[in-house]
Design a protein around this motif. Structure first.
Motif, short mmCIF file in Angstrom:
data_model
loop_
_atom_site.label_atom_id
_atom_site.label_comp_id
_atom_site.label_asym_id
_atom_site.label_seq_id
_atom_site.Cartn_x
_atom_site.Cartn_y
_atom_site.Cartn_z
N ASN A 14 0.67 -1.24 0.10
CA ASN A 14 -0.09 -0.01 -0.08
C ASN A 14 0.97 1.33 0.14
O ASN A 14 0.70 2.24 -0.62
N LEU A 15 1.96 1.21 0.65
CA LEU A 15 2.97 2.45 1.03
C LEU A 15 3.20 2.77 -0.44
O LEU A 15 3.22 3.77 -1.00
N VAL A 16 3.95 1.85 -1.35
CA VAL A 16 4.02 2.15 -2.76
C VAL A 16 2.95 2.55 -3.62
O VAL A 16 3.38 3.36 -4.57
N SER A 17 1.86 1.91 -3.57
CA SER A 17 0.96 2.41 -4.42
C SER A 17 0.20 3.59 -4.00
O SER A 17 0.00 4.41 -4.95
N ILE A 18 0.27 3.97 -2.79
CA ILE A 18 -0.21 5.36 -2.38
C ILE A 18 0.72 6.46 -2.77
O ILE A 18 0.25 7.53 -3.30
N ALA A 19 1.97 6.27 -2.56
CA ALA A 19 3.20 6.94 -3.01
C ALA A 19 3.16 7.46 -4.59
O ALA A 19 3.24 8.39 -4.94
N SER A 47 7.00 12.29 -4.11
CA SER A 47 6.87 11.17 -2.97
C SER A 47 7.97 10.65 -2.64
O SER A 47 8.77 10.09 -3.58
N TYR A 48 8.01 10.49 -1.21
CA TYR A 48 9.38 9.81 -0.76
C TYR A 48 8.73 8.55 0.47
O TYR A 48 8.34 9.04 1.37
N ALA A 49 8.84 7.31 -0.28
CA ALA A 49 8.44 6.19 0.53
C ALA A 49 9.56 5.74 1.25
O ALA A 49 10.44 5.12 0.74
N LYS A 59 10.42 8.41 -4.93
CA LYS A 59 11.58 8.02 -4.57
C LYS A 59 11.61 6.97 -3.39
O LYS A 59 11.02 7.27 -2.30
N LEU A 60 12.03 5.92 -3.70
CA LEU A 60 11.82 4.85 -2.65
C LEU A 60 13.39 4.76 -1.76
O LEU A 60 14.14 4.61 -1.93
N ILE A 61 12.87 4.93 -0.40
CA ILE A 61 14.08 4.88 0.53
C ILE A 61 14.13 3.85 1.15
O ILE A 61 13.28 3.40 2.21
N GLY A 62 15.03 2.75 1.10
CA GLY A 62 15.18 1.35 1.71
C GLY A 62 16.12 1.69 2.90
O GLY A 62 17.19 1.95 2.73
N ILE A 63 15.53 1.84 4.14
CA ILE A 63 16.37 2.11 5.27
C ILE A 63 16.72 0.87 5.86
O ILE A 63 16.33 0.02 5.53
N SER A 64 17.88 0.94 6.51
CA SER A 64 18.43 -0.24 7.47
C SER A 64 18.79 -1.20 6.36
O SER A 64 18.61 -2.48 6.48
N GLU A 68 11.94 14.18 -11.81
CA GLU A 68 10.73 13.27 -11.76
C GLU A 68 10.80 12.10 -11.84
O GLU A 68 9.90 11.46 -12.03
N LYS A 69 11.87 11.32 -11.91
CA LYS A 69 12.09 9.89 -12.43
C LYS A 69 12.25 9.26 -10.95
O LYS A 69 12.66 9.62 -9.90
N PRO A 70 11.71 7.86 -11.29
CA PRO A 70 11.90 6.74 -10.10
C PRO A 70 13.14 6.59 -9.88
O PRO A 70 13.87 6.52 -10.34
N ALA A 71 13.34 6.23 -8.44
CA ALA A 71 14.55 5.80 -7.84
C ALA A 71 14.58 5.08 -6.55
O ALA A 71 13.58 5.08 -5.99
N TYR A 72 15.50 4.25 -6.55
CA TYR A 72 15.67 3.42 -5.10
C TYR A 72 16.95 3.77 -4.45
O TYR A 72 17.93 3.73 -5.15
#
Length: 310
Positions: free
Chosen positions: A57-62, A72-74, A101-106, A155-159
């Motif tokens: 849901n987090l990613v789809s809402i973002a 959006s910063y997820a 922008k997908l922020i993969g923490i830890s 405005e491009k996707p990124a991880y």
């Protein structure tokens, strides 16, 4: 600044810009505390979304907010963001070309004692395999600041994968030679090259300093931009050295080592040795204990350099 967690720097940069740019929104999957985003949530509650433990849901809402003009910063643990919501990352973000922008923490083995279920040792390979998805792994807080500033401009996707703990700086404040999508040459040498990303850059730099005492001069490359990989810098370095060592907090397949090997084999064949986590469940321990156990430290990297030039 001293030791600062990269995730904290991301929050600080976004908070600075969110004061004026109301299109910036941060989303968390029950991870505002672990992601250092509590200050953002408290300061800009109208620009913050908490989904609870629901990464898909987090990613789809973002992605939906991005389609409405938001930046959006997820924010979510890398181990879950790169696996549980993989389809949403592929379809809603990358395929739909949304400004997420997908922020993969830890990332990596940051969660230490929580074990394999919480380690993200395959996210570089997984995210890099998605067309239209960029992958970044900054090495310290100073570089993270510059990267976050740069990502706000497109405005491009990124991880973006960052660790859990504060890290020693690789660079000096205000002296980061940052160019977007271009690897940073930390040190020049003609005997071998060490190409590292994320938290492995600091021990790579330290290894080069150890080797210099023996008269072995090593090029150290900070490949924070894993995708797009800076092939030009890899080829230039490979063409002048005897061998290459890649270092990553990742499984041995499909990550930085695999990518560098492809480029080197196709353009200027040299011996490439990949240092990584094993193709097995990683031992339980702190990040430092895990790194030391598998030789992902200055001494281990120096030993591998000696091997590649022998």
């Amino acid at each position: 600044m001293g030791k600062t967690a990269n995730k904290q720097m991301i929050c600080e940069v976004l908070m600075e810009h969110a004061a004026q740019d109301k299109s910036i929104v941060a989303l968390c999957s029950d991870s505002r505390g672990s992601g250092s985003f509590t200050p953002f949530a408290e300061t800009y509650p109208g620009q913050f979304v908490e989904t609870g433990i629901a990464e898909q849901n987090l990613v789809s809402i973002a992605a939906g907010l991005a389609k409405c003009g938001k930046k959006s910063y997820a924010v979510s643990p890398a181990c879950f963001l790169s696996t549980r919501s993989y389809e949403q990352c592929k379809v809603d973000v990358a395929y739909s070309n949304t400004n997420v922008k997908l922020i993969g923490i830890s990332g990596g083995v940051s969660y230490g004692a929580l074990g394999m279920s919480h380690h993200s040792a395959q996210d570089i390979a997984a995210m890099s395999a998605i067309p239209n998805m960029r992958v970044y792994i900054p090495s310290d807080a100073y570089q993270t600041k510059d990267l976050t500033e740069a990502l706000l401009e497109d405005e491009k996707p990124a991880y973006i994968r960052v660790g859990r703990n504060a890290v020693d700086p690789v660079y000096e404040e205000g002296q980061v030679p940052f160019v977007m999508d271009q690897a940073t040459v930390v040190k020049e040498g003609e005997d071998a090259a060490i190409i590292a990303c994320g938290e492995m850059v600091k021990p790579a730099k330290d290894a080069a300093e150890l080797l210099a005492l023996e008269g072995i001069h090593v090029t150290v490359i900070d490949m924070y931009c894993v995708k797009p990989l800076d092939q030009e810098t890899v080829i230039k370095a490979a063409s002048k050295v005897k061998g290459i060592v890649t270092v990553e907090e990742h499984a041995p397949f499909g990550g930085l080592g695999s990518m560098v090997s492809q480029v080197v084999a196709a353009n200027c064949p040299k011996k490439v040795l990949n240092m990584s986590l094993p193709d097995a469940p990683v031992i339980t321990g702190t990040s430092r204990e895990v790194f030391d156990y598998y030789g992902l430290n200055a001494k281990g990297i120096a030993d591998k350099v000696r091997e590649v030039i022998a």
